[in-house]
Motif scaffolding. Structure first.
Motif, PDB file in Angstrom:
ATOM      1  N   PRO A 176      40.579  54.779  24.676  1.00 24.61           N
ATOM      2  CA  PRO A 176      40.896  55.523  23.560  1.00 24.61           C
ATOM      3  C   PRO A 176      42.212  56.018  23.732  1.00 24.61           C
ATOM      4  CG  PRO A 176      38.633  56.099  25.009  1.00 24.61           C
ATOM      5  CD  PRO A 176      39.056  55.253  25.309  1.00 24.61           C
ATOM      6  N   VAL A 177      42.961  56.343  23.149  1.00 24.01           N
ATOM      7  CA  VAL A 177      44.181  57.299  23.193  1.00 24.01           C
ATOM      8  C   VAL A 177      44.583  57.884  21.980  1.00 24.01           C
ATOM      9  CG1 VAL A 177      45.236  55.040  24.456  1.00 24.01           C
ATOM     10  CG2 VAL A 177      44.965  54.792  21.769  1.00 24.01           C
ATOM     11  N   GLU A 182      47.374  53.508  16.461  1.00 25.34           N
ATOM     12  CA  GLU A 182      46.562  52.466  17.040  1.00 25.34           C
ATOM     13  C   GLU A 182      45.242  53.446  16.872  1.00 25.34           C
ATOM     14  OE1 GLU A 182      48.266  51.690  21.363  1.00 25.34           O
ATOM     15  OE2 GLU A 182      48.459  53.521  20.777  1.00 25.34           O
ATOM     16  N   ARG A 183      45.194  53.942  16.142  1.00 23.62           N
ATOM     17  CA  ARG A 183      43.643  54.321  15.204  1.00 23.62           C
ATOM     18  C   ARG A 183      42.670  54.803  16.377  1.00 23.62           C
ATOM     19  NH1 ARG A 183      43.254  49.428  11.063  1.00 23.62           N
ATOM     20  NH2 ARG A 183      44.960  49.180  10.193  1.00 23.62           N
ATOM     21  N   GLY A 184      43.379  55.746  17.328  1.00 20.75           N
ATOM     22  CA  GLY A 184      42.527  56.236  18.691  1.00 20.75           C
ATOM     23  C   GLY A 184      41.963  55.072  20.274  1.00 20.75           C
ATOM     24  N   ALA A 185      42.347  54.000  19.849  1.00 14.38           N
ATOM     25  CA  ALA A 185      42.122  53.273  20.731  1.00 14.38           C
ATOM     26  C   ALA A 185      43.259  51.622  21.349  1.00 14.38           C
ATOM     27  CB  ALA A 185      41.161  52.021  20.433  1.00 14.38           C
ATOM     28  N   ARG A 186      43.106  51.637  22.326  1.00 17.49           N
ATOM     29  CA  ARG A 186      44.104  50.474  22.772  1.00 17.49           C
ATOM     30  C   ARG A 186      43.456  50.060  23.653  1.00 17.49           C
ATOM     31  NH1 ARG A 186      48.150  53.220  26.287  1.00 17.49           N
ATOM     32  NH2 ARG A 186      49.157  54.722  24.333  1.00 17.49           N
ATOM     33  N   MET A 187      44.433  48.618  23.039  1.00 18.21           N
ATOM     34  CA  MET A 187      42.929  47.837  23.820  1.00 18.21           C
ATOM     35  C   MET A 187      43.645  46.385  24.190  1.00 18.21           C
ATOM     36  SD  MET A 187      40.343  47.163  21.411  1.00 18.21           S
ATOM     37  CE  MET A 187      40.512  47.658  19.449  1.00 18.21           C
ATOM     38  N   LYS A 188      43.639  45.425  25.578  1.00 19.53           N
ATOM     39  CA  LYS A 188      44.514  44.854  26.087  1.00 19.53           C
ATOM     40  C   LYS A 188      42.944  44.182  27.199  1.00 19.53           C
ATOM     41  CE  LYS A 188      49.154  47.111  26.529  1.00 19.53           C
ATOM     42  NZ  LYS A 188      49.771  47.161  25.758  1.00 19.53           N
ATOM     43  N   SER A 189      44.232  42.537  27.205  1.00 18.85           N
ATOM     44  CA  SER A 189      43.241  41.752  28.018  1.00 18.85           C
ATOM     45  C   SER A 189      44.560  41.657  28.333  1.00 18.85           C
ATOM     46  CB  SER A 189      42.738  40.252  27.115  1.00 18.85           C
ATOM     47  OG  SER A 189      41.853  40.155  26.566  1.00 18.85           O
ATOM     48  N   VAL A 190      44.411  40.905  30.437  1.00 19.11           N
ATOM     49  CA  VAL A 190      45.746  40.215  31.293  1.00 19.11           C
ATOM     50  C   VAL A 190      44.477  39.200  31.487  1.00 19.11           C
ATOM     51  CG1 VAL A 190      46.262  40.162  33.254  1.00 19.11           C
ATOM     52  CG2 VAL A 190      46.242  42.986  31.635  1.00 19.11           C
ATOM     53  N   GLY A 191      44.978  37.853  31.750  1.00 18.77           N
ATOM     54  CA  GLY A 191      44.779  37.214  32.391  1.00 18.77           C
ATOM     55  C   GLY A 191      45.488  36.454  32.953  1.00 18.77           C
ATOM     56  N   ILE A 192      44.793  34.111  33.152  1.00 18.02           N
ATOM     57  CA  ILE A 192      45.787  33.469  33.884  1.00 18.02           C
ATOM     58  C   ILE A 192      45.324  32.677  33.800  1.00 18.02           C
ATOM     59  CG2 ILE A 192      46.352  34.885  36.048  1.00 18.02           C
ATOM     60  CD1 ILE A 192      43.873  34.070  37.217  1.00 18.02           C
ATOM     61  N   LEU A 193      45.665  31.115  33.891  1.00 18.48           N
ATOM     62  CA  LEU A 193      45.467  29.854  33.651  1.00 18.48           C
ATOM     63  C   LEU A 193      45.507  29.176  34.803  1.00 18.48           C
ATOM     64  CD1 LEU A 193      47.144  28.940  30.269  1.00 18.48           C
ATOM     65  CD2 LEU A 193      44.789  29.831  30.739  1.00 18.48           C
ATOM     66  N   SER A 194      44.678  28.045  35.125  1.00 19.37           N
ATOM     67  CA  SER A 194      44.612  27.306  35.951  1.00 19.37           C
ATOM     68  C   SER A 194      44.043  26.233  35.730  1.00 19.37           C
ATOM     69  CB  SER A 194      43.471  27.506  37.356  1.00 19.37           C
ATOM     70  OG  SER A 194      44.009  27.246  38.349  1.00 19.37           O
ATOM     71  N   GLN A 216      47.457  51.693  30.763  1.00 24.50           N
ATOM     72  CA  GLN A 216      48.209  53.070  31.300  1.00 24.50           C
ATOM     73  C   GLN A 216      50.073  53.466  30.982  1.00 24.50           C
ATOM     74  OE1 GLN A 216      46.547  53.869  34.776  1.00 24.50           O
ATOM     75  NE2 GLN A 216      44.243  54.670  34.300  1.00 24.50           N
ATOM     76  N   CYS A 217      50.337  52.143  31.459  1.00 19.85           N
ATOM     77  CA  CYS A 217      51.679  51.738  31.313  1.00 19.85           C
ATOM     78  C   CYS A 217      51.643  51.069  30.967  1.00 19.85           C
ATOM     79  CB  CYS A 217      52.562  51.881  32.808  1.00 19.85           C
ATOM     80  SG  CYS A 217      52.111  53.618  34.128  1.00 19.85           S
TER      81      CYS A 217
END
Length: 500
Positions: A176-177, A182-194, A216-217
Motif C-alpha cells: 500500500p502507498v 498509483e491508486r494506493g498500491a504498488r505492485m512488483k515482481s522480481v524474477g530470474i530465468l534458468s 521501497q526504493c
C-alpha cells in the motif's frame, strides 16, 4: 561480519533462514487487475543502493534459502533444520545432502541464470517489464507470467513458470502507498530465468528481499546487477538452453533425485505432505493420468505458489527408472503457471502439467485432457472418465502410502531420524509402483506366451476389473505388445483378449 572476497561485492552475504516463517494469506488491496494492459517495456535508469531485507515468508508457507558463498564457509542448515557440512571447496550444494551425495549431484551445481528482471504494474499501461539484464533478452510475456492474474488481491506470492526453453521463478509483492497516481498500491515482481527449475529455490530468499527493496526504493537495481554478473550462465554454443537428463554415471542411490530433482521449494512439512493431505485418495487418479502422459491443468485463484507445488508433485507421480522405458512416449513436462498468452504454445503440447488462475481455460477443452478445480478432478473425454473412479486396488495403494508416511513421521519424532524425508518417500513409492508395472509388462511381452492375466495385474498392484481400461491405454501409449486376458465377472468361464 563476513569478510569480502573477490566475488561480486554485493553478493558476499550470509543468508540465515528466518526463525519463524509465517504464511501470508490473501489480503485484498485494490480492485485494479495487474494482468491487463499493454505489454510494452520500459527500463528506468539504474540506482546504486544495496538491497534491504524482507523477513516475511511468501504465500503458501514456502521458504527458499539463498545459495551462500563466502571466504569462510559457514555451517549449512538444511531445509529440515539439520546442519550439514559444506563440501571441501566451501560451496553450497543440495541442502541436507551428505558430502558424498553432493559430489554425485555436482553436475547440477552450476549457476545457470540467463536473465534477471523486474516487472511492475502501471495503472495506465498494465503489467510491464521495468528493467532486465541482459538488455537484449527476449522477455515477451514474462510480465504476465511473473504477476499472476488476480494478484492484486493478495499481499505476496511466488510463481514458477516456463518461458520458451527456460524456467523462471518470480517473487511478487503488493505494498500500500499513499499515492493517487498509483491508486494506493504498488505492485512488483522480481524474477530470474534458468535452463532448469532444479535449483531456482536457492534464489527465492534473494528475490524475496529484492522485490521488497524495489517496492521501497524503485529504480535502484545495483544488487540485481551484481547478482546477474555473479550468476550468469555460460551456455554451450549452438545449444537450445535445455538441461539434459542426469548422466547415467550418477545413477544409483540418487536415482530418484536425478530422475526428478528436488525443488526444495517448501518449508520442513514439504510440498509432498501438503499434496497428499489435499488430494487424499484422489492421488491415485492423478497417478494414472500422469502415467498415461495426459495434459493436466490445475485451476486455483491466487496465491499460485502452492499450486506450483502441485504441478511438481504431479510430475513426480510418473517417474520410471527402468532403462529405456518411456523413450517413445511424450515427455511429461511441468509448465507451472500459465495464462492466456500461453494458449498458442499449449496447442502443440502432447503432455504437460500446468496451473492457472484464469477461469477461461476451463472453456478451452481442446487444450487439456484433465481439469482440476480445487479437489475436483474431472475430464471431458468420455474414454478417460472411468479412470476417475477409485477402486479397491487404489485404496490399498493409498493405505500403504499412508502407513509408510506414518512410520516415517514416527521415526523422525521418536528416533530423531533425519536421514529420510517425505519427498523421498513419495517419489520412491510411486517410482517403485511404476517400475513394478513396467517390469512385469516387459517380462510378459518378452516371454514365449505374452499373455497378461488377472494374476499379473494383481502382482502389479492393479485391480483386474477396475483397472482394465487403464492398462489397455497404458499398453497402447507405451507400445507394449501383449495379449490381455481378464475373466469376465458375469461369465466366469468366458474370457476375452486384446492384442496390443
Amino acid at each position: 561480519m563476513v569478510e569480502q572476497s573477490d566475488r561480486a561485492p554485493l553478493l558476499d552475504w550470509e543468508e540465515v533462514p528466518p526463525a519463524e516463517l509465517a504464511t501470508a494469506g490473501p489480503s485484498p488491496v485494490r480492485e485494479e487487475d495487474p494482468s491487463a494492459g499493454d505489454p510494452s517495456h520500459r527500463r528506468p535508469p539504474s540506482g546504486d543502493s544495496a538491497g534491504v531485507g524482507w523477513g516475511s515468508a511468501l504465500g503458501g508457507g514456502a521458504a527458499g534459502v539463498t545459495a551462500v558463498r563466502s571466504t569462510a564457509p559457514p555451517e549449512r542448515v538444511g531445509p529440515e533444520g539439520d546442519a550439514s557440512a559444506t563440501d571441501e571447496e566451501g560451496d553450497c550444494a543440495f541442502l541436507g545432502l551428505s558430502v558424498k551425495d553432493r559430489r554425485i549431484t555436482e553436475w547440477e551445481e552450476k549457476d545457470q541464470i540467463v536473465a534477471v528482471f523486474v516487472v511492475t504494474f502501471d495503472t495506465r499501461s498494465g503489467n510491464m517489464v521495468e528493467w532486465c539484464l541482459p538488455e537484449d533478452v527476449n522477455l515477451d510475456g514474462v510480465e504476465f507470467k511473473s504477476m499472476a492474474s488476480g494478484s492484486h488481491r493478495i499481499a505476496n506470492d511466488f510463481i514458477y513458470f516456463r518461458k520458451g526453453s527456460y524456467f523462471g521463478l518470480a517473487c511478487f509483492a503488493n505494498m500500500p502507498v499513499d499515492s493517487e497516481l498509483e491508486r494506493g498500491a504498488r505492485m512488483k515482481s522480481v524474477g530470474i530465468l534458468s535452463p532448469s527449475y532444479t535449483l531456482l529455490y536457492r534464489y527465492m530468499h534473494f528475490l524475496e528481499n529484492q522485490v521488497r527493496h524495489q517496492l521501497q526504493c524503485p529504480g535502484q537495481y545495483s544488487p540485481l546487477e551484481a547478482f546477474y554478473e555473479d550468476k550468469k550462465a555460460v551456455l554451450p554454443p549452438g545449444g537450445n538452453g535445455l538441461v539434459t537428463a542426469c548422466p547415467t554415471s550418477t545413477l544409483g542411490s540418487m536415482v530418484n533425485r536425478c530422475m526428478h530433482p528436488e525443488m526444495k521449494i517448501t518449508h520442513p512439512a514439504g510440498c509432498m505432505s501438503q499434496f497428499i493431505r489435499f488430494f487424499g485418495e484422489q492421488i491415485m487418479v492423478l497417478w494414472k493420468f500422469a502415467l498415461l502422459r495426459k495434459r493436466i491443468l490445475i485451476f486455483s485463484p491466487p496465491p499460485v505458489g502452492v499450486v506450483c507445488y502441485r504441478v511438481y508433485c504431479c510430475c513426480c507421480l510418473a517417474n520410471v527408472s527402468i532403462p529405456g522405458m518411456g523413450i517413445s512416449v511424450p515427455e511429461f513436462r511441468p509448465f507451472f503457471y500459465i495464462n492466456v498468452a500461453d494458449i498458442t504454445a499449449l496447442e502443440t503440447e502432447l503432455s504437460y502439467v500446468a496451473c492457472t488462475t484464469e477461469k477461461i481455460f476451463e472453456e478451452k477443452k481442446e487444450l487439456y485432457d484433465v481439469y482440476i478445480d480445487n479437489q475436483n478432478v474431472k475430464t471431458h473425454r468420455e474414454s478417460l472418465q472411468p479412470l476417475l473412479r477409485i477402486n479397491s486396488a487404489d485404496r490399498e495403494k493409498y493405505r500403504k502410502l499412508s502407513e509408510q508416511r506414518q512410520l516415517l513421521l514416527y521415526s523422525q519424532e521418536v528416533d530423531e531420524d533425519c536421514t529420510s524425508n517425505e519427498e523421498d518417500l513419495f517419489i520412491v513409492f510411486f517410482m517403485e509402483q511404476n517400475n513394478r508395472i513396467f517390469q512385469t509388462l516387459s517380462e510378459v511381452a518378452g516371454s514365449a506366451d505374452p499373455t497378461l492375466t488377472a494374476d499379473h495385474m494383481r502382482a502389479m498392484g492393479l485391480d483386474p476389473q477396475g483397472d482394465r481400461g487403464f492398462l489397455v491405454d497404458l499398453l497402447e501409449v507405451y507400445g507394449i505388445d501383449v495379449m490381455l486376458v481378464i475373466d469376465n465377472p458375469c461369465c466366469p468361464q468366458q474370457c476375452f483378449g486384446e492384442q496390443m
